[in-house]
Scaffold this motif. Structure first.
Motif: not given
Ligand SMILES: Nc1ncnc2c1ncn2[C@@H]1O[C@H](COP(=O)(O)OP(=O)(O)OP(=O)(O)O)[C@@H](O)[C@H]1O
Ligand SMILES: [Mg+2]
Lengths: 351, 280
Positions: A284-294, A313-323
């Motif tokens: 994740v290089s950027l995580s933009e929180y929009t309220g209903a999601g990200s 409400p849960e959002a992956a954090e910037t820098g996290a490895e995700i699938g």
């Protein structure tokens, strides 16, 4: 009331070809929205239909009547402009009745028709005011009222809401939808607002560079875009399209891969998983929180940045490895020319 | 000092300095009006701002000396006709040049503007021969036609064109959809929105016609056809020396319509700016 038929319509300004052969059939009572990138000729096409611009070639029919050489005022169309184009020196009532006055309708009739339209649009209290004494939303309603009063076969709207603030836009959008319901006239509406197009339209016409890319219901265009351009144009945020070869996971998605050059996945169809579980992984290089999601910007090695909508409400954090994973039927396949390949996996919902 | 006091002092300073600057402009005017009430002797006697004896007779003699009423009327009607015609012609031509696309429209504007560079003194002689050939000398026709279709008309046309070009095109499109013809759009949309420009054109045209001197001098010969600028120079004794008291009384009278036109046109300009508020 009447439908509209365009037959190989072209428009040139001098040597510059702006509309390059448009064929379109609009049924009586349809709400049709023209969308496309800026400068693709939406306004020009609308003006050609209205008669404000002469057509360079082809046929325009309103109902059964060939109107190529009919002047604008006699075509039975009314137009609502982005700038509202209300006459500053006339009151609201005079503005709305102006067209009838020019056509020498009896003053008593003008009054009745203006009052009727004003009642529909809740403008009764403003009839004596001048346009400069109205808010943007009220002016837009007057502009629509002026169109209603002339009782046209076809309403033409050129980005009527783009000067309004976001909240008012949503409100006016609903009013226009309600108006269409009540009047049942054919309406043609130009916008470059995705949501407006999707919510209002019976059918959307996607234009690019003076030509029609695809015509269809919002649902069709969303789920069965004809090509990469339409796929990316409809839907927001726009579809991720990557080279098939760059993503080893493509083979795991399955289906017939013959001729597939690129694949498209909508941000809202991708789901976030543990790095080990997904079809492919990224950071994740950027995580933009929009309220209903990200809205996540995910760097996938070799393929570039993917946009992913993560709900809740849960959002992956910037820098996290995700699938990331996706249902196979939600993957769009495109050939070397950018045309979408219908595949057995994505037949669901095909009409 | 508070901010308010500062502003007050600033204001007072402004008023004082502007008043000083105004003296050279206002004084000759006052002197003219007051001398109109003096006798010829008093004008050249001890200088005074107000006359010792108010000679109202000057204003009667002005009308007895020559057909001044007739000349006054000539000036008024010529200026009004010129102004009216110029407003019509310049707004029509200006609209065409601003909005109608035709071959060579820009070239035409350049051509018209370049004609402004030719001084009037150069064209007056060919114009004279033309007018004489038409048999229109010693009539008011050249005093009407030359300004309307000459340099003044070109300036007015150019002003109107620039103003029309700045009007929102959407309004005219709306007018077209409402069923107006070209002329209808000009009359019912473009003109009402152009009141400031029309007022400006009206002022400069009226003043120009009112002050016109060379053309009447060249074209007119009979006294009762004279316009004011010619008539004013005509209050002389048998030896050709000016009768100052009459001349100044007549000049004071000649200023009145100019003031009226200014007041009317200025109100038009202010009002119409508030009125049209040409915006979205
Ligand atoms: N009167 C004109 N003369 C010459 N070219 C024009 C004229 N009107 C429009 N064009 C050109 O035609 C093209 C299409 O313009 P048009 O206004 O129809 O675009 P649009 O799709 O409405 O764009 P937008 O979304 O920005 O409003 C543009 O490239 C524009 O420069
Ligand atoms: Mg446009």
């Amino acid at each position: 009331m009447a439908g509209l038929t365009l037959n190989n319509v072209t428009k040139k300004f001098g040597a510059v070809s702006v509309i390059k052969g448009v064929d379109l059939e609009v049924n009586d009572g349809d709400f049709v929205v023209f969308v496309g990138p800026s400068g693709c000729g939406k306004s020009t096409l609308l003006r050609v239909i209205s008669g404000l611009e002469d057509v360079s070639g082809g046929e325009i029919r309103i109902g059964d009547r060939l109107v190529n050489d009919v002047q604008a005022a006699r075509r039975g169309v009314a137009m609502v402009f982005q700038s509202y184009a209300l006459y500053p020196h006339l009151t609201v009532e005079q503005n709305m009745g102006f067209g009838l006055k020019v056509r020498k309708v009896k003053p008593a009739d003008i009054k009745t028709r203006v009052r009727e339209a004003a009642a529909t649009l809740k403008l009764e209290d403003f009839l004596e005011r001048y346009p400069r004494e109205l808010s943007g939303g009220q002016r837009q309603r007057v502009a629509i009222g002026r169109a209603i009063v002339s009782d046209p076969a076809i309403f033409l709207f050129d980005e009527p809401l783009s000067n309004l603030d976001a909240e008012l836009r949503v409100h006016m959008r609903a009013e226009i939808a309600a108006l269409h319901q009540r009047l049942g006239n054919t309406m043609i509406y130009v916008t470059h607002d995705q949501i407006e197009a999707m919510t209002l339209a019976d059918r959307i016409v996607i234009l690019r560079d003076g030509q029609i890319e695809q015509v269809g219901s919002p649902r069709e265009l969303y789920s069965h875009p004809k090509n990469v351009f339409v796929a990316q144009f409809i839907g927001s945020p726009k579809m991720n399209v990557v080279e098939a070869a760059s993503l080893s996971a493509v083979s795991e998605i399955g289906g017939d891969l013959a001729g597939v050059v690129s694949v498209g996945m909508r941000p809202e169809h991708l789901t976030v998983t543990q790095p080990t579980d997904g079809l492919f992984r990224g950071r994740v290089s950027l995580s933009e929180y929009t309220g209903a999601g990200s809205l996540l910007h995910v760097e996938v090695p070799g393929s570039g940045t993917f946009l992913v909508l993560q709900n809740g409400p849960e959002a992956a954090e910037t820098g996290a490895e995700i699938g990331l994973s996706i249902e196979p039927e939600n993957v769009h396949r495109f050939d070397a020319n950018g045309l979408r390949i219908p595949s057995s996996n994505s037949l669901k919902g095909e009409t | 000092m508070t901010y308010r006091q500062q502003q007050r002092i600033k204001r007072i300073c402004w008023v004082i300095s502007l008043s000083i600057v105004a003296i050279p402009f206002v004084f000759p005017f006052l002197w003219m009006v007051s001398s109109g009430f003096k006798s010829a002797n008093e004008i050249f006697g001890q200088p005074s701002l107000l006359p010792d004896v108010w000679r109202w007779r000057n204003f009667v003699e002005v009308f007895e000396y020559q057909p001044f009423a007739r000349q006054y009327f000539n000036s008024i009607y010529i200026a009004l006709v010129v102004t009216g015609l110029t407003l019509i012609v310049s707004s029509l031509a200006g609209y065409a040049l601003a909005r109608i696309r035709f071959a060579g429209s820009v070239l035409l504007v350049v051509f018209l503007l370049s004609a402004l560079m030719v001084p009037e003194e150069v064209t007056i002689i060919p114009n004279f021969f033309l007018i004489r050939w038409l048999g229109l000398t010693d009539t008011h026709v050249p005093l009407i036609l030359l300004p309307v279709f000459g340099p003044q008309g070109v300036v007015a046309t150019f002003l109107m064109r620039q103003y029309f070009m700045a009007l929102p095109k959407d309004l005219e499109d709306a007018g077209e959809l409402d069923g107006l013809s070209r002329i209808g759009i000009w009359w019912r949309i473009a003109l009402p929105l152009s009141r400031p420009a029309l007022a400006a054109v009206a002022i400069i045209t009226f003043l120009h016609s009112w002050n016109l001197f060379l053309e009447p001098l060249v074209f007119l010969s009979s006294l009762e056809k004279f316009t004011l600028p010619l008539a004013l120079g005509n209050f002389t004794d048998p030896y050709g020396m000016p009768l100052w008291h009459l001349q100044l009384a007549a000049t004071s009278l000649a200023v009145v319509p100019v003031i009226i036109v200014y007041v009317i046109a200025q109100r038009q300009i202010v009002e119409s700016f508030a009125m049209t508020g040409v915006k979205g």
